[in-house]
Design a protein around this motif. Structure first.
Motif, PDB file in Angstrom:
ATOM      1  N   VAL A 101       0.883  -1.164   0.000  1.00 20.27           N
ATOM      2  CA  VAL A 101       0.000   0.000   0.000  1.00 20.27           C
ATOM      3  C   VAL A 101       0.922   1.216   0.000  1.00 20.27           C
ATOM      4  CG1 VAL A 101      -1.920   1.187   1.101  1.00 20.27           C
ATOM      5  CG2 VAL A 101      -1.667  -1.300   1.385  1.00 20.27           C
ATOM      6  N   ILE A 102       0.795   2.068  -1.010  1.00 21.21           N
ATOM      7  CA  ILE A 102       1.699   3.203  -1.183  1.00 21.21           C
ATOM      8  C   ILE A 102       1.172   4.387  -0.369  1.00 21.21           C
ATOM      9  CG2 ILE A 102       2.723   4.787  -2.860  1.00 21.21           C
ATOM     10  CD1 ILE A 102       2.258   2.533  -4.979  1.00 21.21           C
ATOM     11  N   HIS A 103       1.959   4.851   0.602  1.00 19.61           N
ATOM     12  CA  HIS A 103       1.498   5.896   1.521  1.00 19.61           C
ATOM     13  C   HIS A 103       1.584   7.270   0.860  1.00 19.61           C
ATOM     14  CE1 HIS A 103       0.924   8.281   5.124  1.00 19.61           C
ATOM     15  NE2 HIS A 103       0.733   7.181   5.830  1.00 19.61           N
ATOM     16  N   ILE A 104       0.532   8.039   0.976  1.00 16.79           N
ATOM     17  CA  ILE A 104       0.468   9.340   0.313  1.00 16.79           C
ATOM     18  C   ILE A 104       1.497  10.316   0.869  1.00 16.79           C
ATOM     19  CG2 ILE A 104      -1.359  10.277   1.826  1.00 16.79           C
ATOM     20  CD1 ILE A 104      -2.601  11.500  -0.767  1.00 16.79           C
ATOM     21  N   ASP A 214       0.897  19.046  -4.477  1.00 14.05           N
ATOM     22  CA  ASP A 214      -0.463  18.499  -4.494  1.00 14.05           C
ATOM     23  C   ASP A 214      -0.380  17.005  -4.194  1.00 14.05           C
ATOM     24  OD1 ASP A 214      -2.997  17.591  -5.042  1.00 14.05           O
ATOM     25  OD2 ASP A 214      -3.086  18.366  -7.080  1.00 14.05           O
ATOM     26  N   SER A 215      -0.842  16.614  -3.010  1.00 10.03           N
ATOM     27  CA  SER A 215      -0.683  15.225  -2.579  1.00 10.03           C
ATOM     28  C   SER A 215      -1.381  14.247  -3.514  1.00 10.03           C
ATOM     29  CB  SER A 215      -1.210  15.051  -1.149  1.00 10.03           C
ATOM     30  OG  SER A 215      -2.576  15.402  -1.061  1.00 10.03           O
ATOM     31  N   ALA A 216      -2.547  14.621  -4.030  1.00 13.73           N
ATOM     32  CA  ALA A 216      -3.271  13.712  -4.930  1.00 13.73           C
ATOM     33  C   ALA A 216      -2.475  13.453  -6.201  1.00 13.73           C
ATOM     34  CB  ALA A 216      -4.646  14.286  -5.266  1.00 13.73           C
ATOM     35  N   GLU A 217      -1.944  14.507  -6.789  1.00 14.17           N
ATOM     36  CA  GLU A 217      -1.182  14.380  -8.028  1.00 14.17           C
ATOM     37  C   GLU A 217       0.096  13.565  -7.806  1.00 14.17           C
ATOM     38  OE1 GLU A 217       1.231  17.715 -10.264  1.00 14.17           O
ATOM     39  OE2 GLU A 217      -0.876  17.805 -10.864  1.00 14.17           O
ATOM     40  N   ILE A 218       0.792  13.853  -6.719  1.00 12.75           N
ATOM     41  CA  ILE A 218       2.039  13.146  -6.423  1.00 12.75           C
ATOM     42  C   ILE A 218       1.765  11.684  -6.111  1.00 12.75           C
ATOM     43  CG2 ILE A 218       3.965  13.014  -4.784  1.00 12.75           C
ATOM     44  CD1 ILE A 218       3.676  16.119  -4.526  1.00 12.75           C
ATOM     45  N   HIS A 219       0.712  11.409  -5.357  1.00 15.11           N
ATOM     46  CA  HIS A 219       0.331  10.037  -5.014  1.00 15.11           C
ATOM     47  C   HIS A 219      -0.048   9.257  -6.274  1.00 15.11           C
ATOM     48  CE1 HIS A 219      -2.198   7.323  -2.162  1.00 15.11           C
ATOM     49  NE2 HIS A 219      -0.937   6.929  -2.166  1.00 15.11           N
ATOM     50  N   ALA A 220      -0.828   9.890  -7.145  1.00 16.93           N
ATOM     51  CA  ALA A 220      -1.205   9.254  -8.406  1.00 16.93           C
ATOM     52  C   ALA A 220       0.027   8.928  -9.241  1.00 16.93           C
ATOM     53  CB  ALA A 220      -2.158  10.155  -9.186  1.00 16.93           C
ATOM     54  N   ASP A 221       0.997   9.839  -9.263  1.00 12.66           N
ATOM     55  CA  ASP A 221       2.226   9.604 -10.023  1.00 12.66           C
ATOM     56  C   ASP A 221       3.026   8.441  -9.439  1.00 12.66           C
ATOM     57  OD1 ASP A 221       1.511  11.665 -11.680  1.00 12.66           O
ATOM     58  OD2 ASP A 221       2.986  13.090 -10.923  1.00 12.66           O
ATOM     59  N   ALA A 222       2.991   8.290  -8.103  1.00 15.43           N
ATOM     60  CA  ALA A 222       3.643   7.136  -7.489  1.00 15.43           C
ATOM     61  C   ALA A 222       2.960   5.844  -7.935  1.00 15.43           C
ATOM     62  CB  ALA A 222       3.605   7.264  -5.967  1.00 15.43           C
ATOM     63  N   GLY A 223       1.639   5.912  -8.112  1.00 15.44           N
ATOM     64  CA  GLY A 223       0.917   4.765  -8.648  1.00 15.44           C
ATOM     65  C   GLY A 223       1.328   4.447 -10.072  1.00 15.44           C
TER      66      GLY A 223
END
Length: 232
Positions: A101-104, A214-223
């Motif tokens: 699970v990739i932590h935001i 932007d946490s959402a954008e960075i988290h999505a990029d990690a995905g």
């Protein structure tokens, strides 16, 4: 490419942002050839939203664990929880399944460390801004955080829960966020972390006085990195 699971619906507006960002980045990084292999479980935010007591958060953990297990069984090879506040139960969810699970907050902290940014103000819901479980994740990556201002916390809670979670974007709220960010800049803080996945709806991340993470954008990029095999 590896299949990624998204626990969404927290709210569905931010889940839509994740879906679009991940697919656009996969398209870009495969020279327009591919879409992202995704599994999405969109939860009912009413069932988990605005938890306050330990009993509430135990229920949130149960709901997210059940969702994570369903996504794992369906073939996901890693998961994103598409909400900052729900990472309060991250450890319980991660321990319940065999896939990562990739932590935001780790995704944000790693990005800031790579950019050599060492100070930030964290904006989000009360449990993200004021509680240690999220802040410590960023501090672990060498980021010094401005203490939370309770007046800002109250304003942000109202904007997030009464407006953004319902898809409502108001000019007054856009101006309020701009004022908060301008005041942060005057305190010699080097960046702002949007610790709520909906805040980009009212913050122009490209046109502010400070760098905006932007946490959402960075988290999505990690995905995306996971999907394309660029992450372990």
């Amino acid at each position: 490419m590896r299949k990624l699971g998204l626990i969404g619906g927290l709210s569905w507006y931010s889940t839509e942002l994740y879906y679009a960002r991940i697919n656009r980045q996969v398209l870009l990084r495969t020279n327009g050839r591919c879409n992202a292999p995704l599994l999405i479980e969109s939860l009912n935010f009413c069932d988990v939203g605005k938890a306050t007591t330990s009993e509430d958060w135990n229920h949130v953990a149960d709901v997210l664990i059940a969702s994570a297990r369903r996504l794992e069984q369906a073939g996901a090879t890693a998961l994103l929880i598409c909400a900052n506040s729900m990472h309060k139960v991250f450890d319980a969810v991660a321990a319940s399944i065999a896939i990562p699970v990739i932590h935001i907050a780790d995704s944000v902290g790693e990005k800031m460390k790579a950019d050599a940014v060492h100070s930030a103000a964290l904006l989000g819901t009360a449990n993200v801004m004021a509680e240690n479980w999220y802040r410590q994740r960023l501090v672990k990556h060498g980021v010094s955080l401005l203490p939370a201002e309770m007046e800002d916390v109250n304003d942000l809670e109202r904007i997030i829960y009464d407006e953004l979670m319902h898809g409502i974007v108001k000019r007054d709220s856009e101006r309020a966020l701009k004022t908060i960010i301008t005041e942060i800049d005057q305190q010699d803080i080097k960046s702002v972390v949007l610790g709520c996945t909906e805040l980009s709806m009212v913050v122009d991340t490209k046109a502010n006085v400070l760098p905006i993470y932007d946490s959402a954008e960075i988290h999505a990029d990690a995905g995306v990195d996971w999907i394309l095999g660029d992450a372990n």
